[in-house]
Design a protein around this motif. Sequence first.
Motif, PDB file in Angstrom:
ATOM      1  N   GLN A 101      20.146   9.811  36.790  1.00  0.00           N
ATOM      2  CA  GLN A 101      19.850   9.066  35.570  1.00  0.00           C
ATOM      3  C   GLN A 101      19.626   9.996  34.388  1.00  0.00           C
ATOM      4  O   GLN A 101      20.175   9.775  33.302  1.00  0.00           O
ATOM      5  N   LYS A 102      18.841  11.044  34.566  1.00  0.00           N
ATOM      6  CA  LYS A 102      18.572  11.982  33.463  1.00  0.00           C
ATOM      7  C   LYS A 102      19.859  12.658  32.998  1.00  0.00           C
ATOM      8  O   LYS A 102      20.056  12.871  31.803  1.00  0.00           O
ATOM      9  N   LYS A 103      20.734  12.999  33.927  1.00  0.00           N
ATOM     10  CA  LYS A 103      22.012  13.623  33.576  1.00  0.00           C
ATOM     11  C   LYS A 103      22.860  12.666  32.731  1.00  0.00           C
ATOM     12  O   LYS A 103      23.413  13.062  31.698  1.00  0.00           O
ATOM     13  N   LEU A 104      22.943  11.419  33.161  1.00  0.00           N
ATOM     14  CA  LEU A 104      23.708  10.432  32.400  1.00  0.00           C
ATOM     15  C   LEU A 104      23.118  10.218  31.008  1.00  0.00           C
ATOM     16  O   LEU A 104      23.846  10.134  30.018  1.00  0.00           O
ATOM     17  N   LEU A 105      21.800  10.121  30.938  1.00  0.00           N
ATOM     18  CA  LEU A 105      21.148   9.946  29.633  1.00  0.00           C
ATOM     19  C   LEU A 105      21.409  11.148  28.731  1.00  0.00           C
ATOM     20  O   LEU A 105      21.630  10.994  27.528  1.00  0.00           O
ATOM     21  N   SER A 106      21.421  12.332  29.308  1.00  0.00           N
ATOM     22  CA  SER A 106      21.713  13.542  28.542  1.00  0.00           C
ATOM     23  C   SER A 106      23.132  13.517  27.993  1.00  0.00           C
ATOM     24  O   SER A 106      23.380  13.877  26.830  1.00  0.00           O
ATOM     25  N   VAL A 107      24.085  13.087  28.814  1.00  0.00           N
ATOM     26  CA  VAL A 107      25.479  12.975  28.361  1.00  0.00           C
ATOM     27  C   VAL A 107      25.575  11.968  27.221  1.00  0.00           C
ATOM     28  O   VAL A 107      26.206  12.234  26.187  1.00  0.00           O
ATOM     29  N   LEU A 108      24.943  10.828  27.380  1.00  0.00           N
ATOM     30  CA  LEU A 108      24.975   9.800  26.331  1.00  0.00           C
ATOM     31  C   LEU A 108      24.280  10.284  25.058  1.00  0.00           C
ATOM     32  O   LEU A 108      24.775  10.050  23.947  1.00  0.00           O
ATOM     33  N   ASP A 109      23.158  10.976  25.194  1.00  0.00           N
ATOM     34  CA  ASP A 109      22.473  11.538  24.023  1.00  0.00           C
ATOM     35  C   ASP A 109      23.377  12.516  23.277  1.00  0.00           C
ATOM     36  O   ASP A 109      23.439  12.505  22.050  1.00  0.00           O
ATOM     37  N   ARG A 110      24.062  13.351  24.033  1.00  0.00           N
ATOM     38  CA  ARG A 110      24.952  14.343  23.425  1.00  0.00           C
ATOM     39  C   ARG A 110      26.084  13.658  22.651  1.00  0.00           C
ATOM     40  O   ARG A 110      26.433  14.063  21.541  1.00  0.00           O
ATOM     41  N   ILE A 111      26.653  12.608  23.220  1.00  0.00           N
ATOM     42  CA  ILE A 111      27.706  11.850  22.525  1.00  0.00           C
ATOM     43  C   ILE A 111      27.157  11.253  21.239  1.00  0.00           C
ATOM     44  O   ILE A 111      27.748  11.391  20.168  1.00  0.00           O
ATOM     45  N   ILE A 112      26.020  10.589  21.342  1.00  0.00           N
ATOM     46  CA  ILE A 112      25.409   9.924  20.185  1.00  0.00           C
ATOM     47  C   ILE A 112      25.073  10.921  19.078  1.00  0.00           C
ATOM     48  O   ILE A 112      25.253  10.639  17.896  1.00  0.00           O
ATOM     49  N   GLU A 113      24.613  12.097  19.458  1.00  0.00           N
ATOM     50  CA  GLU A 113      24.178  13.101  18.474  1.00  0.00           C
ATOM     51  C   GLU A 113      25.314  13.932  17.895  1.00  0.00           C
ATOM     52  O   GLU A 113      25.188  14.442  16.783  1.00  0.00           O
ATOM     53  N   THR A 114      26.420  14.085  18.617  1.00  0.00           N
ATOM     54  CA  THR A 114      27.435  15.047  18.168  1.00  0.00           C
ATOM     55  C   THR A 114      28.799  14.461  17.836  1.00  0.00           C
ATOM     56  O   THR A 114      29.600  15.126  17.184  1.00  0.00           O
ATOM     57  N   VAL A 115      29.084  13.250  18.276  1.00  0.00           N
ATOM     58  CA  VAL A 115      30.401  12.674  18.027  1.00  0.00           C
ATOM     59  C   VAL A 115      30.292  11.677  16.876  1.00  0.00           C
ATOM     60  O   VAL A 115      29.386  10.843  16.861  1.00  0.00           O
ATOM     61  N   SER A 116      31.204  11.766  15.940  1.00  0.00           N
ATOM     62  CA  SER A 116      31.132  10.894  14.762  1.00  0.00           C
ATOM     63  C   SER A 116      31.762   9.531  15.035  1.00  0.00           C
ATOM     64  O   SER A 116      32.624   9.377  15.917  1.00  0.00           O
ATOM     65  N   GLU A 117      31.342   8.566  14.266  1.00  0.00           N
ATOM     66  CA  GLU A 117      31.923   7.226  14.314  1.00  0.00           C
ATOM     67  C   GLU A 117      33.430   7.298  14.078  1.00  0.00           C
ATOM     68  O   GLU A 117      34.214   6.605  14.744  1.00  0.00           O
ATOM     69  N   GLU A 118      33.841   8.143  13.155  1.00  0.00           N
ATOM     70  CA  GLU A 118      35.264   8.274  12.821  1.00  0.00           C
ATOM     71  C   GLU A 118      36.067   8.778  14.022  1.00  0.00           C
ATOM     72  O   GLU A 118      37.172   8.290  14.287  1.00  0.00           O
ATOM     73  N   GLU A 119      35.530   9.761  14.749  1.00  0.00           N
ATOM     74  CA  GLU A 119      36.221  10.277  15.937  1.00  0.00           C
ATOM     75  C   GLU A 119      36.378   9.185  16.988  1.00  0.00           C
ATOM     76  O   GLU A 119      37.446   9.038  17.594  1.00  0.00           O
ATOM     77  N   LEU A 120      35.326   8.429  17.203  1.00  0.00           N
ATOM     78  CA  LEU A 120      35.375   7.367  18.197  1.00  0.00           C
ATOM     79  C   LEU A 120      36.331   6.257  17.775  1.00  0.00           C
ATOM     80  O   LEU A 120      37.055   5.704  18.605  1.00  0.00           O
ATOM     81  N   ARG A 121      36.358   5.929  16.502  1.00  0.00           N
ATOM     82  CA  ARG A 121      37.292   4.907  15.980  1.00  0.00           C
ATOM     83  C   ARG A 121      38.743   5.362  16.149  1.00  0.00           C
ATOM     84  O   ARG A 121      39.613   4.571  16.501  1.00  0.00           O
ATOM     85  N   ARG A 122      38.987   6.647  15.867  1.00  0.00           N
ATOM     86  CA  ARG A 122      40.350   7.177  16.044  1.00  0.00           C
ATOM     87  C   ARG A 122      40.792   7.019  17.492  1.00  0.00           C
ATOM     88  O   ARG A 122      41.926   6.634  17.773  1.00  0.00           O
TER      89      ARG A 122
END
Length: 134
Positions: free
Chosen positions: A105-126
């Motif tokens: 669980q902590k590993k998954l939360l860390s992955v999700l935190d990293r995505i939320i903190e480092t990936v932009s909305e524009e990148e995800l939309r693309r």
Amino acid sequence: AAGIRYSFFYLAGISGAGRGETGAERTAALCNCLHPITVGANMLTIYPDSALFGEIKHGNWQEESELEKYRELRTLVAQLRIETTFAAFGASNAFQMQGSLPNEQKKLLSVLDRIIETVSEEELRRYRKAVHHL
């Protein structure tokens, strides 16, 4: 009681803008009672010829942002209190992940935190717009 094993499918974004985390909390509460062996997650993709797109055009529904969908998944994973597998492997997921709960669980939360903190909305939309075979 009958020993039937089953999985849940979770569609991030289906609740609409501003409602995803509440939907994730309620879904986790249900999963915690019913103990599915897998909780599989995918991201809602809305096509211009869909009924839901028409609802958006008429102002009846508002789509979640891509980052909201990842915050929603984070809430779901954080609220699961059972032994299960969480998997997000479909093409609708820009980032694929899997882990056994509660051990990873902590590993998954860390992955999700990293995505939320480092990936932009524009990148995800693309990404979403580039995947035509969903």
